[in-house]
Design an enzyme around this catalytic site. Structure first.
Site, PDB file in Angstrom:
ATOM      1  CG  LEU A   1      37.140 -14.136  83.224  1.00  0.00           C
ATOM      2  CD1 LEU A   1      37.817 -12.940  83.853  1.00  0.00           C
ATOM      3  CD2 LEU A   1      38.108 -15.256  83.019  1.00  0.00           C
ATOM      4  CB  ALA A   2      33.979 -19.657  84.777  1.00  0.00           C
ATOM      5  CD  GLU A   3      38.445 -19.658  80.787  1.00  0.00           C
ATOM      6  OE1 GLU A   3      38.505 -20.131  81.948  1.00  0.00           O
ATOM      7  OE2 GLU A   3      38.773 -18.490  80.533  1.00  0.00           O
TER       8      GLU A   3
ATOM      9  CD  GLN B   1      39.643 -12.830  76.585  1.00  0.00           C
ATOM     10  OE1 GLN B   1      40.254 -12.888  77.654  1.00  0.00           O
ATOM     11  NE2 GLN B   1      38.608 -12.034  76.395  1.00  0.00           N
ATOM     12  CG  PHE B   2      44.488 -15.447  74.193  1.00  0.00           C
ATOM     13  CD1 PHE B   2      45.389 -15.123  73.174  1.00  0.00           C
ATOM     14  CD2 PHE B   2      43.808 -14.432  74.834  1.00  0.00           C
ATOM     15  CE1 PHE B   2      45.599 -13.796  72.822  1.00  0.00           C
ATOM     16  CE2 PHE B   2      44.018 -13.106  74.482  1.00  0.00           C
ATOM     17  CZ  PHE B   2      44.919 -12.787  73.478  1.00  0.00           C
ATOM     18  CG  ASP B   3      46.503 -20.290  72.098  1.00  0.00           C
ATOM     19  OD1 ASP B   3      46.995 -19.927  73.176  1.00  0.00           O
ATOM     20  OD2 ASP B   3      46.793 -19.777  70.997  1.00  0.00           O
TER      21      ASP B   3
ATOM     22  CG  PHE C   1      43.551 -18.103  78.618  1.00  0.00           C
ATOM     23  CD1 PHE C   1      44.531 -18.491  79.517  1.00  0.00           C
ATOM     24  CD2 PHE C   1      43.715 -16.921  77.939  1.00  0.00           C
ATOM     25  CE1 PHE C   1      45.650 -17.694  79.745  1.00  0.00           C
ATOM     26  CE2 PHE C   1      44.829 -16.112  78.153  1.00  0.00           C
ATOM     27  CZ  PHE C   1      45.803 -16.499  79.061  1.00  0.00           C
TER      28      PHE C   1
ATOM     29  N   PRO D   1      41.024 -24.962  81.001  1.00  0.00           N
ATOM     30  CG  PRO D   1      40.963 -23.031  82.323  1.00  0.00           C
ATOM     31  CD  PRO D   1      41.429 -23.545  80.987  1.00  0.00           C
TER      32      PRO D   1
ATOM     33  CG  HIS E   1      48.411 -14.484  75.656  1.00  0.00           C
ATOM     34  ND1 HIS E   1      48.975 -14.528  76.907  1.00  0.00           N
ATOM     35  CD2 HIS E   1      47.250 -13.802  75.806  1.00  0.00           C
ATOM     36  CE1 HIS E   1      48.201 -13.878  77.765  1.00  0.00           C
ATOM     37  NE2 HIS E   1      47.149 -13.436  77.125  1.00  0.00           N
TER      38      HIS E   1
END
Ligand SMILES: Cc1ncc(C[n+]2csc(CCOP(=O)(O)OP(=O)(O)O)c2C)c(N)n1
Lengths: 441, 342
Positions: free
Chosen positions: B71-73, B95-97, B99, B102, B142
């Protein structure tokens, strides 16, 4: 019996047994950085390797002084010297096999040169005429990376991709002590560990991130210890001992190549020069500290070892210095030639196919350049930019439709009284034109 | 150059499909055709993505081709950069705009620039899928519309579908592109349906081409993504007022199709730009400027903008007040009667 028991209240079961997923013991670094030179192990080191490392160290030191001198002549915009760290640079280059990839930072031009990249091409970024002077794919050397630690996930991804394809390729990524605080360092380590990617991280701990000493950078016992939290072995090595760095990195590369996963190697070294030529190191460190590290100079360490083993005498030292001197002279001469600049290359390699918008802008610049070459053509009335067929900058396939008929706004006539006589698209610059030094950022 | 698509797919036997299904199918077909295509991101494997867009890919192609990453963009996108450097074609899901932020350092400093800074030696054929926009009742972080950040970064293509066939066609094109593509998925259209057949997908115009979704003579609505259905509905409603509105779906924000947009505005003489993201320094500002520069003498009125407010995306129970809807579009259309008003 309590009241609760009487009522048959919920009684929690003990938690499921917990133990660590793996034993952290083997991952922990040794207490002391690993050394070869100046220890009995020095006698066992392979003669050919010693001589090769020595030659590269001497040439590397000379490269650093020459590049720094070139900043004073305005031939380089800036140079982050690796004087004092040559052992790390040289070992990093020499442990890699041809198919392996190197991911360097702005400070690591020397590693490129030791890997065989043309020194002028290695310096092109710092000269300022192109972003990457060498062919990254041909040399398997990623571009010199300026944002800290951001290239580390690339090394992981490349190594992972190679393994997925069934290729035996290891990626070696360089980073400084300051860079280990960046998020990308941590994300890269975590990905590498989870994917068991064949990647080696070499942290060159040279004591400072510009002016900030390690103690203000981290509270970790060592930077190698950081690896343990990700399930990666951390190794400590004397970064001024070229043989030791070479040995530790070789083991790490072999381990990666054999499917053993990543390793973090912390090389403890020291930056003898300032951060760059533009930095004033006297503001943040004392001469005594520098002098102490001069006593542990990587070139001198190797010279002593070679002399002790009877592999080097004064004539040998002289010969190596002469070779390095000739190398520096050649570099100086080539760097003193003005590089050719092609302004229309600005529009090259932005996209595979040039967009209409970029074709319009290229046409505008093309018209400006043309106007400069026609000093007498009614000076103030330049050609109507955008109406000509677009100049073919770069090698991109542009859509054949040509340039739109409408003038791009802002592309009006600009005939600036010509600078006279120069070819429209190729220019040379004189590096000595008073370019101020700058800090690499 | 103008392409007017006839509404429903022509393919015989086409059944209704959702945009999410068409997107998933695009990845599936691309993976089947080219072993270099890899899908990666948070929860894309076993779960099939939080929107189920990648459903079934891990089962069909295995974990190595459809990978649940840590879990690390920045790590996801950074690793994808390295994979693309080695010849793979990663398709990354953010996953979402909100997010994706990073990962912006990787996006801007590396993804967008690698081809240029290596003089073409290391092009990055990678696709970054970003569900974007509001209207689904999501809590904060979100529902952002981040397209202006991507548009402002040279080196990136930015595309966004509004129809089911486009979702498939544009995503196939993005994955096949040798350049990085930011693929913005209007998340409130994920469940929109249209007759569509994966066996016989409708040919769609290429990336970089806008499409006239509805021809008209009185004014042009310039829009994209989640606002396309809003504009089509507004155009229907405007008929009662005697307005015959043309709707242009941009589909591609970078490169921008000046030609189709300006041809339309020259025909109608009036235009409104409609999008969800904020108006100040938003995508509409650029579009209005381009249209004004190129069509000034054809314009009967200033080009207007209908956008989201210049506020952080509101809490879900208030998003209806924020999102530009049919009424706001019609109000703007009414204001196009410039001469009468002055
Ligand atoms: C993301 C980022 N932040 C800040 C900088 C500015 N900067 C350039 S070098 C440097 C210090 C880096 O120190 P270290 O990682 O120890 O490497 P060294 O320069 O000592 O080799 C800083 C802060 C940068 N290049 N990138």
């Amino acid at each position: 019996m309590t009241v609760m028991d009487e009522r048959g209240a919920y009684r929690p079961a003990p938690p499921p047994a917990w133990r660590p997923a793996t034993d952290p013991g083997p991952l922990l670094p040794d207490d002391e950085p690993y050394r070869v030179l100046g220890t009995p192990a020095q006698e066992e080191a392979e003669e050919k390797l010693l001589l090769r490392l020595y030659a590269e160290l001497v040439r590397g030191r000379r490269f650093n002084t020459q590049a720094t001198a070139l900043t004073r002549q305005g031939r380089l915009a800036v140079y982050p010297s690796s004087t004092g760290q040559e052992a790390c640079e040289v070992a990093a280059a020499l442990v890699l096999r041809e198919q392996d990839w190197l991911f360097p930072t702005y400070r690591d031009t020397l590693a490129l040169v030791a890997r065989g990249v043309d020194p002028v091409e290695a310096l092109t970024l710092l000269r300022g005429d192109r972003h990457t002077g060498y062919d990254s794919r041909a040399h398997r050397v990623a571009p010199l990376c300026t944002p800290l630690a951001t290239h580390l996930p690339h090394a992981v991804g490349l190594a992972h991709a190679a393994r997925l394809k069934g290729d035996d390729v290891v990626a070696l990524a360089l980073v400084g002590d300051g860079g280990t605080s960046e998020g990308d360092f941590h994300e890269a380590l975590n990905f590498a560990a989870v994917w068991r990617a064949p990647v080696v991280f070499l942290v060159q701990n040279n004591g400072f991130a510009i002016s900030v000493p390690l103690a203000k950078q981290t509270a970790a016992p060592s930077l190698a210890h950081k690896a343990v939290g990700y399930g990666i072995p951390g190794r400590l090595v004397d970064g001024n001992d070229a043989v030791a760095v070479h040995e530790v990195l070789s083991q790490a590369v072999r381990r990666a190549s054999e499917g053993g996963g990543p390793t973090v190697v912390e090389a403890v070294t020291y930056r003898l020069d300032a951060h760059t030529n533009a930095d004033d190191a006297t503001r943040y460190r004392k001469d005594e500290e520098i002098e102490a590290w001069r006593g542990h100079d990587p070139v001198a360490l190797m010279e002593r070892a070679l002399t002790a083993r009877g592999l080097l005498d004064e004539a040998g030292v002289e010969a190596e210095r002469d070779r390095a001197e000739r190398f520096a002279a050649g570099l100086r001469e080539r760097m003193n030639t003005d590089p050719e600049l092609r302004p229309l290359d600005l529009f090259g390699h932005v996209y595979a196919d040039r967009t209409t918008q970029l074709m319009e802008q290229a046409a505008m610049l093309g018209a400006e350049l043309e106007a400069e070459t026609e000093p007498s053509a009614g000076s103030e009335t330049g050609p109507s930019a955008g109406s000509e067929t677009g100049p073919s900058a770069g090698s991109e396939r542009g859509p054949s439709a040509g340039v739109q008929t409408e003038p791009a706004v802002g592309a009006g006539p600009t005939g600036r009284g010509g600078s006279g006589g120069q070819d429209s698209s190729v220019r040379t610059v004189s590096g000595a034109s008073g370019r101020g030094g700058g800090e690499t950022r | 150059m103008t392409t007017v698509t006839a509404g429903p797919a022509s393919a015989a036997g086409a059944k209704p499909a959702t945009m999410a299904q068409a997107l998933g199918r695009a990845m599936r077909d691309a993976m089947a055709e080219d072993p270099a295509v890899h899908v990666m991101g948070e929860d894309v494997g076993t779960l099939g993505g939080v929107f189920r867009v990648t459903d079934g890919l891990a089962a069909e192609f295995g974990d190595d081709r459809c990978t649940d990453t840590p879990l690390a963009e920045a790590g996801i996108l950074g690793a994808a950069v390295g994979m693309a450097m080695y010849g793979l074609r990663p398709v990354v899901e953010m996953q979402f705009d909100a997010f994706a932020y990073p990962a912006f350092e990787q996006l801007i400093s590396h993804v967008a620039k690698m081809r240029n800074r290596t003089g073409g030696a290391l092009p990055l054929p990678l696709t970054i899928r970003v569900p974007y926009g509001g209207g689904i009742g999501g809590v904060e972080h979100h529902s952002d519309s981040s397209e202006i950040y991507y548009m402002a970064t040279p080196g990136l293509h930015v595309v966004t579908p509004a129809t089911v066939p486009d979702a498939y066609g544009l995503l196939r094109a993005a994955i096949a592109s040798d350049d990085p593509v930011v693929f913005l998925e209007p998340k409130r259209l994920y469940w929109s349906k249209a007759p569509w057949s994966p066996q016989d997908p409708e040919a769609v115009p290429p990336v970089g081409r806008a499409v006239v979704r509805r021809p008209g003579r009185s004014a042009t609505l310039i829009t994209y993504g989640p606002s396309v259905p809003v504009c089509l509905e507004a155009a229907e409603a405007a008929r009662a007022e005697g307005w015959d509105l043309e709707v242009v779906d941009l589909r591609s924000l970078v490169p921008f199709d000046d030609e189709t947009v300006c041809a339309s505005v020259r025909r109608t003489g009036r235009a409104v730009v409609v999008h969800e993201s904020g108006g100040f320094a938003g995508p509409g500002g650029e579009i209005v400027a381009r249209v004004t520069e190129r069509c000034f003498h054809h314009l009967e009125a200033p080009v207007l903008r209908v956008s989201g407010f210049d506020i952080p995306y509101p809490p879900p129970m208030l998003e209806r007040s924020h999102l530009p809807g049919v009424d706001r579009v019609l109000d703007a259309v009414a204001r196009l009667q410039w001469e009468a008003a002055n």
